[in-house]
Design an enzyme around this catalytic site. Sequence first.
Site, PDB file in Angstrom:
ATOM      1  N   GLY A  71       0.885  -1.253  -0.004  1.00 33.90           N
ATOM      2  CA  GLY A  71       0.077   0.128   0.177  1.00 33.90           C
ATOM      3  C   GLY A  71       0.894   1.376   0.046  1.00 33.90           C
ATOM      4  O   GLY A  71       0.491   2.145  -0.551  1.00 33.90           O
ATOM      5  N   ASN A 151      -7.280   4.923   9.386  1.00 36.63           N
ATOM      6  CA  ASN A 151      -7.047   3.588   9.856  1.00 36.63           C
ATOM      7  C   ASN A 151      -7.122   3.605  11.370  1.00 36.63           C
ATOM      8  O   ASN A 151      -7.188   2.722  12.090  1.00 36.63           O
ATOM      9  CB  ASN A 151      -5.497   3.281   9.502  1.00 36.63           C
ATOM     10  CG  ASN A 151      -4.759   4.561   9.445  1.00 36.63           C
ATOM     11  OD1 ASN A 151      -4.916   5.493   9.115  1.00 36.63           O
ATOM     12  ND2 ASN A 151      -3.666   4.373  10.163  1.00 36.63           N
ATOM     13  N   GLN A 179      -7.743   1.089   3.976  1.00 37.64           N
ATOM     14  CA  GLN A 179      -8.766   0.817   4.940  1.00 37.64           C
ATOM     15  C   GLN A 179     -10.085   0.647   4.623  1.00 37.64           C
ATOM     16  O   GLN A 179     -10.865  -0.032   5.099  1.00 37.64           O
ATOM     17  CB  GLN A 179      -8.407   1.675   5.907  1.00 37.64           C
ATOM     18  CG  GLN A 179      -7.316   1.620   6.967  1.00 37.64           C
ATOM     19  CD  GLN A 179      -7.247   0.533   7.655  1.00 37.64           C
ATOM     20  OE1 GLN A 179      -8.026  -0.350   7.972  1.00 37.64           O
ATOM     21  NE2 GLN A 179      -5.830  -0.035   7.941  1.00 37.64           N
ATOM     22  N   SER A 199      -3.971  -2.071  -0.554  1.00 34.59           N
ATOM     23  CA  SER A 199      -3.072  -2.825  -0.007  1.00 34.59           C
ATOM     24  C   SER A 199      -3.572  -4.455   0.235  1.00 34.59           C
ATOM     25  O   SER A 199      -4.870  -4.634   0.769  1.00 34.59           O
ATOM     26  CB  SER A 199      -2.378  -2.475   1.130  1.00 34.59           C
ATOM     27  OG  SER A 199      -1.627  -3.684   1.687  1.00 34.59           O
ATOM     28  N   HIS A 201      -2.584  -6.937   2.170  1.00 39.63           N
ATOM     29  CA  HIS A 201      -2.803  -7.443   3.740  1.00 39.63           C
ATOM     30  C   HIS A 201      -3.964  -7.014   4.704  1.00 39.63           C
ATOM     31  O   HIS A 201      -3.845  -7.504   5.804  1.00 39.63           O
ATOM     32  CB  HIS A 201      -1.241  -7.621   4.438  1.00 39.63           C
ATOM     33  CG  HIS A 201      -0.901  -6.300   4.852  1.00 39.63           C
ATOM     34  ND1 HIS A 201      -0.998  -6.051   6.120  1.00 39.63           N
ATOM     35  CD2 HIS A 201      -0.522  -5.227   3.964  1.00 39.63           C
ATOM     36  CE1 HIS A 201      -0.222  -4.633   6.309  1.00 39.63           C
ATOM     37  NE2 HIS A 201       0.145  -4.237   5.168  1.00 39.63           N
ATOM     38  N   CYS A 325       4.725   3.969  19.528  1.00 40.47           N
ATOM     39  CA  CYS A 325       5.857   4.048  20.724  1.00 40.47           C
ATOM     40  C   CYS A 325       7.004   3.164  19.990  1.00 40.47           C
ATOM     41  O   CYS A 325       7.629   2.528  20.657  1.00 40.47           O
ATOM     42  CB  CYS A 325       5.450   3.444  21.974  1.00 40.47           C
ATOM     43  SG  CYS A 325       3.862   2.432  21.821  1.00 40.47           S
TER      44      CYS A 325
HETATM   45  C1  LIG Z   1      -1.668   0.001   6.276  1.00 43.30           C
HETATM   46  C2  LIG Z   1      -2.039   1.269   5.467  1.00 43.30           C
HETATM   47  C3  LIG Z   1      -0.997   1.544   4.464  1.00 43.30           C
HETATM   48  C4  LIG Z   1       0.103   0.946   3.930  1.00 43.30           C
HETATM   49  O1  LIG Z   1      -0.151  -0.209   3.605  1.00 43.30           O
HETATM   50  P1  LIG Z   1       1.277  -1.260   3.527  1.00 43.30           P
HETATM   51  O2  LIG Z   1       0.749  -2.451   2.604  1.00 43.30           O
HETATM   52  O3  LIG Z   1       1.541  -1.795   5.020  1.00 43.30           O
HETATM   53  O4  LIG Z   1       2.483  -0.557   2.980  1.00 43.30           O
HETATM   54  C5  LIG Z   1      -1.412   2.993   3.937  1.00 43.30           C
HETATM   55  N1  LIG Z   1      -2.619   3.617   4.143  1.00 43.30           N
HETATM   56  C6  LIG Z   1      -3.302   3.219   5.159  1.00 43.30           C
HETATM   57  C7  LIG Z   1      -4.574   3.867   5.414  1.00 43.30           C
HETATM   58  C8  LIG Z   1      -3.166   1.888   5.849  1.00 43.30           C
HETATM   59  O5  LIG Z   1      -4.132   1.654   6.639  1.00 43.30           O
END
Ligand SMILES: *Cc1c(COP(=O)(O)O)cnc(C)c1O
Length: 379
Positions: A71, A151, A179, A199, A201, A325
């Site tokens: 992503g 997110n 998201q 993305s 995952h 953190c």
């Molecule tokens: C997780 C996330 C990303 C990044 O995606 P990756 O595949 O982990 O690099 C970008 N934008 C939002 C809103 C996300 O939640």
Amino acid sequence: MKVRYFDHAATTKVKKEVLDEMLPYFSEKYGNPSSLYSIGRMSKKAIEEARKKVSNLIGCQPNEIYFTGCGSESDNTAIKGIAYANYQKGRHIITSQIEHPAVLHTCQSLEKQGFKVTYLKVDKQGFISLEELQNSIRNDTILISIMFANNEIGTIQPIEMIAKIARMHNIIFHTDAVQACGNIPINVKNMGIDSLSLSGHKLYAPKGIGAFYMKNGIPFEKFIDGGHQEKNKRAGTENVAGIVGLGKACEIARINLESYMKHLQELRDYFIKQVTEKIEGSLLNGTIENRLPGNANFSFPSVDGEALLLNLDAKGICASAGSACTSGSSKPSHVLTAIGLPSNLAHSSLRVTFGEDNTKEDVDYLVQSLLEVIEKLKK
Ligand SMILES: *Cc1c(COP(=O)(O)O)cnc(C)c1O
């Protein structure tokens, strides 16, 4: 101990059907999609099938989908690609203060290269102001990039209205929908979106595979130089298995979207109700309406978020805090800060994001554990 997972906004597990579809592309179907012999052509065909499935989920043409490594790469490629290609036309970009770092840091990087960026504020619930957006537009504005859904607090922006404003001023509109994809309906054509990132995952496909949509005809420059893959827009031998997995996950997401949303919403609303009733002083961050169906985010005044997470972990619960953190220094989240939470409340926040395997019984266990841990920590 049974692990109960409530962190689906961080990542999701690969669905069995997704994994099954991917496996042959690690072994017998290992051909390079650029090769002309049969196992190469097989890989090529699998990629094009997956492209169709991704495009079906968001309502675009298959040839408007480009596969990437994640992503973050999708956000970088879309935003930088549009910015570089429009450099002569203008150098002003509008985004928001609550974007994911993949967008925020991309914009900051562009600022170092001579672009000007406006970071729109958000209100207490996390919405940008359409009026402020209008007022921020300049003659040299080339791009608006506003995330579809946040997110951390799950706020869903008025995407169609933003797209309309962008279109009225002839400005390209990109949205980070990492998201939102697979969690709420998206149709880029009906909604007027020019470019979108997603993305794997976050929707039950593996880590390390992403995609972006770029409307045909939008000028953009490639970000990774090399071979001619992805219509010369993203070099590198394709992650065939990952692409196949993303395609399958998008197909399942499209078919199940309605029932999946309903499932998440029931768990979320049940959780919010229980916490509000049972945990004194709890404060819901974000909004009730226009919230991602699986997202809940609370602050528990005078409870340390990190201690809360560790104590929940000891009970087998995976959730997330509102403070990043990393490197030991716990800085309050930029999102919670942007919605006006004082640092102490930002540091006492907890994000819970539901997924397909969660049950009502899981929520009962989570609420009971929260009660016990918060009581203990308040002592
Ligand atoms: C997780 C996330 C990303 C990044 O995606 P990756 O595949 O982990 O690099 C970008 N934008 C939002 C809103 C996300 O939640």
